[in-house]
Design an enzyme around this catalytic site. Structure first.
Site, mmCIF file in Angstrom:
data_model
loop_
_atom_site.group_PDB
_atom_site.id
_atom_site.type_symbol
_atom_site.label_atom_id
_atom_site.label_comp_id
_atom_site.label_asym_id
_atom_site.label_seq_id
_atom_site.Cartn_x
_atom_site.Cartn_y
_atom_site.Cartn_z
ATOM 1 N N MET A 106 -0.374 -0.738 -29.636
ATOM 2 C CA MET A 106 -1.190 -1.694 -30.393
ATOM 3 C C MET A 106 -2.031 -2.536 -29.421
ATOM 4 S SD MET A 106 0.957 -2.642 -33.761
ATOM 5 C CE MET A 106 2.055 -3.860 -33.085
ATOM 6 N N HIS A 159 3.861 -0.623 -21.315
ATOM 7 C CA HIS A 159 2.973 0.433 -21.820
ATOM 8 C C HIS A 159 2.548 1.369 -20.678
ATOM 9 C CE1 HIS A 159 1.809 -2.951 -24.724
ATOM 10 N NE2 HIS A 159 2.246 -2.015 -25.536
HETATM 11 P P1 AMP Z 1 3.392 -1.743 -28.945
HETATM 12 O O1 AMP Z 1 2.017 -1.813 -28.386
HETATM 13 O O2 AMP Z 1 4.161 -3.019 -28.826
HETATM 14 O O3 AMP Z 1 3.432 -1.139 -30.324
HETATM 15 O O4 AMP Z 1 4.192 -0.729 -28.015
HETATM 16 C C1 AMP Z 1 3.712 0.571 -27.776
HETATM 17 C C2 AMP Z 1 4.814 1.353 -27.095
HETATM 18 O O5 AMP Z 1 5.167 0.716 -25.865
HETATM 19 C C3 AMP Z 1 6.097 1.426 -27.939
HETATM 20 O O6 AMP Z 1 6.675 2.716 -27.794
HETATM 21 C C4 AMP Z 1 6.949 0.363 -27.307
HETATM 22 O O7 AMP Z 1 8.336 0.570 -27.490
HETATM 23 C C5 AMP Z 1 6.563 0.493 -25.847
HETATM 24 N N1 AMP Z 1 6.895 -0.754 -25.132
HETATM 25 C C6 AMP Z 1 6.593 -2.031 -25.492
HETATM 26 N N2 AMP Z 1 7.127 -2.906 -24.626
HETATM 27 C C7 AMP Z 1 7.796 -2.185 -23.700
HETATM 28 C C8 AMP Z 1 8.570 -2.509 -22.541
HETATM 29 N N3 AMP Z 1 8.775 -3.762 -22.163
HETATM 30 N N4 AMP Z 1 9.099 -1.497 -21.817
HETATM 31 C C9 AMP Z 1 8.905 -0.205 -22.193
HETATM 32 N N5 AMP Z 1 8.182 0.174 -23.267
HETATM 33 C C10 AMP Z 1 7.646 -0.795 -24.011
#
Ligand code: AMP
Length: 250
Positions: A27, A34
């Site tokens: 997102m 990420h």
């Molecule tokens: P988001 O943009 O928050 O929807 O996250 C996109 C992807 O990045 C999802 O698969 C999340 O689980 C992963 N993600 C977010 N924060 C972290 C983190 N601190 N460590 C590893 N992966 C993450």
């Protein structure tokens, strides 16, 4: 890096390639968590596709959706530096061409933890991920263990629907003080940011769930849930207007 906003155009482009496609849905407001998923995809595949789409259907709180951080120019800088091949930035209308009339529902685990606290959240998550996987048709797709319930539900969806994609879990990246990296951390005030690492510190202690809740409340958090399921403790808390989640193996 080539950018596409139209699902059919991206689909047509990706069909031209022979080789493994790695996919990282996000997102935006990208951080090192990420980037670790993108680096893994670059290593393990011939092409990497990253999507940035703040998915309205997974937000139960309009304020959370409207205030979701946006750092688009920095995101583009990171994606180019990592030599990502394709960026997919769909519009709401192009990806919800049915106006969210079709929805993907899981009836058990999605109703617990974040699903109990955020009505409709996982229906939104599973529906958008199904759409994205159908458009990109990747060999492997990467998801962070920071959102462990989301990872488990997506893995379950792929198994249930006999889909040809490998779901790869990636470890949670943390700040030096232990706080799990999250786009929403950008919304914390300075004093909230100073308290936030206590959540990561306390969730991994041997305190039982009820004592942990007391300790968190004493430190200034409002509890959404703290629950241990099998050998993993899951937690969600509020600090001011910001909701933080974390989980640890026990
Ligand atoms: P988001 O943009 O928050 O929807 O996250 C996109 C992807 O990045 C999802 O698969 C999340 O689980 C992963 N993600 C977010 N924060 C972290 C983190 N601190 N460590 C590893 N992966 C993450």
């Amino acid at each position: 890096m080539k950018t596409f906003s139209n699902p059919l155009e991206l689909k047509r482009e990706l069909k031209k390639h022979i080789g493994k496609i790695g996919f990282v849905p996000t997102m935006g407001a990208l951080h090192k968590g990420h980037l670790s998923l993108i680096e893994a995809s670059k290593k393990e595949n011939d092409f990497t596709v990253v999507s940035i789409f703040v998915n309205p259907t997974q937000f139960n709180d309009p304020n959370d959706y409207n205030n979701y951080p946006n750092t688009h120019s920095e995101d583009l800088f990171h994606l180019s530096a990592l030599k990502v091949d394709y960026l997919f930035t769909p519009t709401k209308d192009s990806i919800y061409n049915d106006n969210y009339s079709y929805q993907l529902i899981e009836n058990n685990f999605s109703k617990k933890l974040c699903g109990a606290a955020r009505e409709g959240h996982f229906e939104g998550v599973l529906t958008i991920v199904m759409k994205l996987l159908n458009i990109v048709n990747p060999t492997k797709a990467y998801f962070g263990e920071k959102d462990y319930q989301q990872y488990q539900l997506i893995k379950g969806m792929v198994e249930s629907f006999h889909m040809d994609v490998e779901i790869v879990p990636m470890p949670t990246k943390r700040e030096k003080d232990g706080l799990a990296m999250s786009s929403r951390n950008l919304l914390l005030t300075e004093s909230e940011r100073n308290i936030a690492p206590k959540f990561a510190e306390l969730i991994k202690t041997d305190l039982d769930d009820e004592k942990l809740k007391d300790e968190l409340e004493n430190s200034g958090f409002k509890i959404d849930y703290i629950e241990t399921i099998e050998n993993r403790r899951f937690g969600a808390v509020h600090l001011g207007n910001v909701r933080l989640i974390d989980n640890v193996e026990k």
